[in-house]
Design an enzyme around this catalytic site. Structure first.
Site, PDB file in Angstrom:
ATOM      1  N   ALA A 150       0.846  -1.195   0.000  1.00 34.80           N
ATOM      2  CA  ALA A 150       0.000   0.000   0.000  1.00 34.80           C
ATOM      3  C   ALA A 150       0.877   1.240   0.000  1.00 34.80           C
ATOM      4  O   ALA A 150       2.032   1.209   0.433  1.00 34.80           O
ATOM      5  CB  ALA A 150      -0.923   0.008   1.218  1.00 34.80           C
ATOM      6  N   ASP A 151       0.304   2.317  -0.481  1.00 32.96           N
ATOM      7  CA  ASP A 151       0.990   3.611  -0.414  1.00 32.96           C
ATOM      8  C   ASP A 151      -0.067   4.687  -0.216  1.00 32.96           C
ATOM      9  O   ASP A 151      -1.135   4.637  -0.834  1.00 32.96           O
ATOM     10  CB  ASP A 151       1.787   3.887  -1.691  1.00 32.96           C
ATOM     11  CG  ASP A 151       2.718   5.078  -1.513  1.00 32.96           C
ATOM     12  OD1 ASP A 151       3.652   4.970  -0.695  1.00 32.96           O
ATOM     13  OD2 ASP A 151       2.500   6.111  -2.172  1.00 32.96           O
ATOM     14  N   THR A 152       0.215   5.628   0.668  1.00 31.39           N
ATOM     15  CA  THR A 152      -0.732   6.688   1.009  1.00 31.39           C
ATOM     16  C   THR A 152      -0.087   8.040   0.792  1.00 31.39           C
ATOM     17  O   THR A 152       1.095   8.233   1.095  1.00 31.39           O
ATOM     18  CB  THR A 152      -1.166   6.564   2.490  1.00 31.39           C
ATOM     19  OG1 THR A 152      -1.779   5.291   2.695  1.00 31.39           O
ATOM     20  CG2 THR A 152      -2.154   7.662   2.868  1.00 31.39           C
ATOM     21  N   ALA A 159      -3.396   3.575  -2.292  1.00 32.14           N
ATOM     22  CA  ALA A 159      -3.461   2.456  -3.234  1.00 32.14           C
ATOM     23  C   ALA A 159      -3.169   1.175  -2.473  1.00 32.14           C
ATOM     24  O   ALA A 159      -2.234   1.119  -1.669  1.00 32.14           O
ATOM     25  CB  ALA A 159      -2.449   2.638  -4.361  1.00 32.14           C
TER      26      ALA A 159
END
Length: 199
Positions: free
Chosen positions: A76-78, A113
């Site tokens: 994940a990436d924020t 994501a």
């Protein structure tokens, strides 16, 4: 693995917040952090950016594993998006202050994501939450910087802790703002063959 699942979950993240959220779902997993280039080009849409970085993280870890053994790599990436400008982790207190001043009294977006990578396919989704800050005084900002949690947070705040006091309202997934939208993550994990009991 969890429940009767034959699919092992591998998390491509060192984030303690993501670890806590996944454990809260009753999941067990091993951690294989991914070191990827997270630089952003200003011409790149923030949603496309987080998806690219999350896919890069999942792919890098997946290639280190025996993917024939029933493995799902979750990455994940924020990021915090203010008027299509990404606010990453601040460099120092002065940088954090400028970010908080820019966010004060305004709405911004938080994009995460989530990618599930298996031997069969990669499943990706991007979740967006609208966050509105209350109007911050200099004293508010001084207080929050004094708490000391801002330097490792995109946008210089963390809603799950003291930074929640800066937020007036949100529209969308609360867990997304923390770093992992749980409803969508469950969907991705199930599509990858990971059992999430009771959800």
């Amino acid at each position: 693995m969890t429940g009767g699942s034959s699919t092992e979950l591998v998390l491509a993240s060192q984030s303690p917040r993501r670890h806590e959220l996944l454990r809260g779902l009753g999941l067990t997993f091993r951690v294989e952090p991914a070191d990827v280039d997270e630089s952003w080009e200003r011409s790149e849409d923030p949603r496309a950016y987080v998806e690219r970085v999350a896919i890069d993280k999942a792919e890098k870890v997946a290639h280190l594993l025996d993917r024939d053994g029933g493995i799902c790599v979750l990455a994940a990436d924020t990021t915090v998006d203010l008027d299509d400008d990404i606010l990453a982790k601040p460099d120092d207190d002065a940088h954090a202050r400028r970010m908080l001043e820019a966010l004060s009294g305004r709405a911004h977006q938080v994009h995460t994501a989530v990618v599930g990578w298996t031997a069969r396919e990669a499943i990706a989704t991007v979740v967006t939450t609208d966050v509105t800050f209350r109007t911050l005084t200099d004293a508010d900002i001084d207080w929050y910087l004094g708490v000391g949690e801002h330097l490792d947070k995109a946008g210089a705040y963390g809603m799950q802790t003291a930074g929640g006091a800066l937020v007036e309202r949100i529209d969308g997934s609360p867990s997304n703002v923390i770093g992992l939208p749980l409803a969508e993550t469950i969907d991705v994990l199930r599509a990858c063959g990971v059992t999430v009991a009771g959800a």
